[in-house]
Design a protein around this motif. Structure first.
Motif, PDB file in Angstrom:
ATOM      1  N   GLN A 167       0.818  -1.209   0.000  1.00 38.84           N
ATOM      2  CA  GLN A 167       0.000   0.000   0.000  1.00 38.84           C
ATOM      3  C   GLN A 167       0.850   1.256   0.000  1.00 38.84           C
ATOM      4  N   GLY A 168       1.988   1.174   0.691  1.00 43.13           N
ATOM      5  CA  GLY A 168       2.871   2.340   0.797  1.00 43.13           C
ATOM      6  C   GLY A 168       3.712   2.587  -0.439  1.00 43.13           C
ATOM      7  N   GLY A 169       3.665   1.675  -1.423  1.00 45.34           N
ATOM      8  CA  GLY A 169       4.379   1.909  -2.669  1.00 45.34           C
ATOM      9  C   GLY A 169       5.714   1.201  -2.805  1.00 45.34           C
ATOM     10  N   ALA A 170       6.097   0.425  -1.815  1.00 47.74           N
ATOM     11  CA  ALA A 170       7.315  -0.370  -1.968  1.00 47.74           C
ATOM     12  C   ALA A 170       6.995  -1.608  -2.802  1.00 47.74           C
ATOM     13  N   THR A 171       8.013  -2.165  -3.451  1.00 50.08           N
ATOM     14  CA  THR A 171       7.855  -3.450  -4.138  1.00 50.08           C
ATOM     15  C   THR A 171       8.758  -4.487  -3.480  1.00 50.08           C
ATOM     16  N   ILE A 172       8.137  -5.497  -2.895  1.00 50.14           N
ATOM     17  CA  ILE A 172       8.918  -6.615  -2.376  1.00 50.14           C
ATOM     18  C   ILE A 172       9.042  -7.615  -3.519  1.00 50.14           C
ATOM     19  N   ARG A 173      10.256  -7.742  -4.052  1.00 47.46           N
ATOM     20  CA  ARG A 173      10.459  -8.617  -5.212  1.00 47.46           C
ATOM     21  C   ARG A 173      10.536 -10.072  -4.762  1.00 47.46           C
ATOM     22  N   ASP A 174       9.953 -10.954  -5.546  1.00 44.83           N
ATOM     23  CA  ASP A 174       9.906 -12.379  -5.175  1.00 44.83           C
ATOM     24  C   ASP A 174       9.345 -12.580  -3.765  1.00 44.83           C
ATOM     25  N   ALA A 175       8.269 -11.885  -3.502  1.00 45.11           N
ATOM     26  CA  ALA A 175       7.661 -11.978  -2.168  1.00 45.11           C
ATOM     27  C   ALA A 175       7.073 -13.364  -1.938  1.00 45.11           C
ATOM     28  N   LYS A 176       7.092 -13.777  -0.665  1.00 39.91           N
ATOM     29  CA  LYS A 176       6.635 -15.127  -0.301  1.00 39.91           C
ATOM     30  C   LYS A 176       5.477 -15.044   0.686  1.00 39.91           C
TER      31      LYS A 176
ATOM     32  N   THR B  28       0.454  -3.598   5.544  1.00 40.22           N
ATOM     33  CA  THR B  28      -0.807  -3.314   6.236  1.00 40.22           C
ATOM     34  C   THR B  28      -1.699  -4.551   6.294  1.00 40.22           C
ATOM     35  N   LEU B  29      -2.789  -4.422   7.012  1.00 31.59           N
ATOM     36  CA  LEU B  29      -3.811  -5.469   6.996  1.00 31.59           C
ATOM     37  C   LEU B  29      -4.293  -5.704   5.562  1.00 31.59           C
ATOM     38  N   TYR B  30      -4.448  -4.622   4.836  1.00 29.73           N
ATOM     39  CA  TYR B  30      -4.885  -4.701   3.435  1.00 29.73           C
ATOM     40  C   TYR B  30      -3.870  -5.489   2.597  1.00 29.73           C
ATOM     41  N   ASP B  31      -2.578  -5.190   2.801  1.00 26.73           N
ATOM     42  CA  ASP B  31      -1.534  -5.936   2.084  1.00 26.73           C
ATOM     43  C   ASP B  31      -1.610  -7.426   2.422  1.00 26.73           C
ATOM     44  N   ASN B  32      -1.719  -7.716   3.691  1.00 26.60           N
ATOM     45  CA  ASN B  32      -1.749  -9.115   4.122  1.00 26.60           C
ATOM     46  C   ASN B  32      -2.933  -9.866   3.519  1.00 26.60           C
ATOM     47  N   VAL B  33      -4.098  -9.248   3.619  1.00 26.24           N
ATOM     48  CA  VAL B  33      -5.288  -9.962   3.166  1.00 26.24           C
ATOM     49  C   VAL B  33      -5.343 -10.014   1.638  1.00 26.24           C
ATOM     50  N   SER B  34      -4.789  -9.016   0.974  1.00 23.98           N
ATOM     51  CA  SER B  34      -4.681  -9.095  -0.497  1.00 23.98           C
ATOM     52  C   SER B  34      -3.827 -10.295  -0.903  1.00 23.98           C
ATOM     53  N   ALA B  35      -2.702 -10.471  -0.214  1.00 21.01           N
ATOM     54  CA  ALA B  35      -1.822 -11.607  -0.518  1.00 21.01           C
ATOM     55  C   ALA B  35      -2.521 -12.929  -0.214  1.00 21.01           C
ATOM     56  N   GLN B  36      -3.224 -12.979   0.905  1.00 25.97           N
ATOM     57  CA  GLN B  36      -3.924 -14.215   1.287  1.00 25.97           C
ATOM     58  C   GLN B  36      -5.043 -14.527   0.291  1.00 25.97           C
ATOM     59  N   HIS B  37      -5.695 -13.470  -0.194  1.00 19.03           N
ATOM     60  CA  HIS B  37      -6.765 -13.652  -1.171  1.00 19.03           C
ATOM     61  C   HIS B  37      -6.220 -14.258  -2.471  1.00 19.03           C
ATOM     62  N   ARG B  38      -5.038 -13.798  -2.849  1.00 17.95           N
ATOM     63  CA  ARG B  38      -4.419 -14.377  -4.049  1.00 17.95           C
ATOM     64  C   ARG B  38      -4.130 -15.864  -3.845  1.00 17.95           C
ATOM     65  N   LEU B  39      -3.617 -16.205  -2.680  1.00 15.46           N
ATOM     66  CA  LEU B  39      -3.354 -17.620  -2.369  1.00 15.46           C
ATOM     67  C   LEU B  39      -4.639 -18.450  -2.497  1.00 15.46           C
TER      68      LEU B  39
ATOM     69  N   SER C  63     -10.421   0.316   7.529  1.00 15.26           N
ATOM     70  CA  SER C  63     -10.909   1.319   6.572  1.00 15.26           C
ATOM     71  C   SER C  63      -9.781   2.114   5.932  1.00 15.26           C
ATOM     72  N   ALA C  64      -8.530   1.822   6.326  1.00 15.18           N
ATOM     73  CA  ALA C  64      -7.395   2.591   5.786  1.00 15.18           C
ATOM     74  C   ALA C  64      -6.936   1.983   4.465  1.00 15.18           C
ATOM     75  N   ASN C  65      -7.762   2.122   3.464  1.00 11.09           N
ATOM     76  CA  ASN C  65      -7.470   1.522   2.159  1.00 11.09           C
ATOM     77  C   ASN C  65      -8.359   2.174   1.096  1.00 11.09           C
ATOM     78  N   PRO C  66      -8.075   1.884  -0.152  1.00 12.81           N
ATOM     79  CA  PRO C  66      -8.810   2.561  -1.245  1.00 12.81           C
ATOM     80  C   PRO C  66     -10.305   2.222  -1.267  1.00 12.81           C
ATOM     81  N   ILE C  67     -10.709   1.140  -0.603  1.00 14.00           N
ATOM     82  CA  ILE C  67     -12.127   0.775  -0.623  1.00 14.00           C
ATOM     83  C   ILE C  67     -12.938   1.704   0.271  1.00 14.00           C
ATOM     84  N   TYR C  68     -12.402   2.019   1.436  1.00 10.94           N
ATOM     85  CA  TYR C  68     -13.182   2.770   2.435  1.00 10.94           C
ATOM     86  C   TYR C  68     -12.630   4.161   2.736  1.00 10.94           C
ATOM     87  N   ASN C  69     -11.433   4.442   2.281  1.00 14.19           N
ATOM     88  CA  ASN C  69     -10.848   5.785   2.462  1.00 14.19           C
ATOM     89  C   ASN C  69     -10.995   6.333   3.876  1.00 14.19           C
ATOM     90  N   GLY C  70     -10.820   5.458   4.854  1.00 17.08           N
ATOM     91  CA  GLY C  70     -10.828   5.935   6.237  1.00 17.08           C
ATOM     92  C   GLY C  70     -12.202   6.014   6.877  1.00 17.08           C
TER      93      GLY C  70
END
Lengths: 337, 337
Positions: free
Chosen positions: A15-24, A101-112, A255-262
């Protein structure tokens, strides 16, 4: 011979704009996905925990029964198994690991869940503490996918007081010069021990200590509990990993994400999953009052405190059989509904 | 030009067997001792506080009215004005300053009251926090002398949980290498700041932070409160002094002395003074439950919680006018009885 799987996330943009390459994303599953793919339970990990530390709630005859359900335990980012400061190559290693973030974590889990298993519906998301925060996040981020949630001893948004508690943990850990601003080669053991002592007063309640229930856990004295349980617990962890997860926690907000904007109330209102929310009645950093407010803003939720003097540890990791039964019973009821 | 007095204690032998040579008890008085010597109030200081920090409860029209009462504020040993690590000459300076107990403190204060002023009866002993602990100690150590006590936000015996909280404060402070095991020449500011952040979560309650009441105190944000209030508070203190008082606190027990030999209930039962015991309803380290137990063992005591969300700071130092009025009203009632 590792006992878990790795899902390769590729280039994972936070969410913060970093790229974790080959993330696991490390995960473990129990049971078998049925043909209808309708027996899925997702059970995220907690602060500093790994999937091993979640297994106390899984077993034959329990709500999370591998004979009936396909249970996926995804490891939180930063926990040392999924991408973390301790296992990410330079230049994003150690002190440079980005906030997730929570959003990052759950986005990754959703992909799994979707890409690896082709799952479209989840019968239950359940978790303790930061696992509860990810549980709420699942409910708000994928409301059409999640049928039930059972967050226990955690909140949908980290409260100001909880934030202060985490500041204290961080200050104690980083007061050790051996921490080297995160660029240590040897563990900052003094800071990890200090952090452990800070955590000790928060993790269990005043009545837990008044009744000296640490003796029930097999500790011979208060000091033995502080050294063997608390210091022992954190000495095994990596300091940067602990701080990475702490960052996630301090920034915890569904709510700290593009869906709910706080818009926190909007995010809560979107959680259509049937929910049983279980705070520990004597939890000092996730107190019941915050959950009570959340439940009052959720359309299909019940507030059910765990009547326990074990503080935050009413919820885990399986220390107290009475509380385990309380939680397990609620999960059975929820899954049957 | 100091605004307080020094009582020379001479060679002061502590309970632990150390001798502080040329020991000092610093104190300040307000009002005039009347002829009958029956208008005496003793008002001990709190953890890290000095007599200046007690003055919010003294004033014309208040219960502690210098027009009516002779009010003595004795400074606790270790607080920087009475004998302390910071002002005791070698070899008992800095890290070598001996542990002093509630019994030591009240013995010294008793000498002041009797030897300097010839006082035989005390109308009221009152205090906040560790001042409350000394208040209980007065009631148990000199039951025939003390007519009334009003301990608020403090206990007669430091609970196990409270002890753990203090361990956390100590661990954070001493994690700083600049502390040098107590032999620092420059203040260990990183440790003092870490200690301040640890204290922050405990001093005020969850609802205080939820309602962001720090804004009422004039702080512009949470971080401003953590830096300007909390870090500013402890940066002004001497680390060894803080640890000396912390030792007193951790060992706080009105029965840990030759009079009661550890029989806590007997010590409580001996407090014949009329008592109003006022915990803060949301105090996290001196929770009401401990006082409730104490009062149930005291022959002439009333349990009267302060209905406040200000946590431990319901009791002081005068931050919140509503709580000040609650306490002051109780003191007026007690003094009139």
């Amino acid at each position: 011979m590792k006992d878990y799987q790795i899902f390769e996330l590729g280039d994972f943009v936070t969410q913060g704009g970093a790229t974790i390459r080959d993330a696991k994303l490390a995960y473990k599953t129990f049971g078998t996905l049925n043909e209808a793919k309708d027996n899925v339970i997702v059970y995220p990990t907690w602060y500093s925990g790994q999937h091993y530390d979640n297994e106390w709630l899984v077993g034959e005859g329990m709500a999370l029964d591998p004979e009936k359900y396909f249970i996926i335990i995804p490891n939180m980012l930063g926990n040392g198994l999924s991408s973390s400061p301790s296992n990410t190559p330079a230049p994003y290693d150690q002190a440079r690991f980005p906030g997730t973030t929570l959003y990052d974590n759950v986005s990754a889990q959703h992909r799994l869940v979707t890409e690896v298993f082709g799952i479209e519906k989840i019968a239950l998301v359940v978790g303790w503490s930061m696992g509860a925060q990810q549980t709420y996040q699942w409910g708000a981020q994928y409301p059409d996918m999640v049928e039930r949630i059972a967050p226990f001893c955690g909140s949908a948004k980290t409260s100001v007081h909880n934030f202060v508690f985490l500041e204290s943990v961080k200050a104690a850990l980083t007061a050790d010069v051996a921490f080297e601003h995160g660029w240590y080669e040897k563990p900052p053991t003094k800071g990890l021990r200090a952090m452990a002592r800070v955590y000790a007063g928060w993790g269990f309640s005043q009545p837990f200590y008044r009744q000296e229930l640490f003796r029930e856990l097999g500790y011979s004295s208060l000091e033995d509990f502080l050294v063997a349980f608390w210091e022992g617990f954190f000495l095994e962890r990596d300091a940067n990993n602990l701080l990475a997860m702490l960052w996630t926690w301090q920034n915890g907000d569904i709510s700290a994400n593009p869906i709910y904007n706080g818009d926190f109330e909007k995010a809560l209102g979107s959680i259509t999953a049937k929910a049983i929310v279980m705070p520990g009645a004597t939890d000092l950093y996730f107190p019941p009052e915050d959950n009570e407010y959340e439940v009052s803003n959720m359309p299909n939720a019940e507030f059910r405190p765990i009547p326990s003097v074990w503080g935050h540890f009413a919820g885990g990791p399986g220390l107290n059989p009475v509380d385990v039964t309380f939680i397990d019973d609620a999960l059975k009821e929820l899954l049957a509904s």
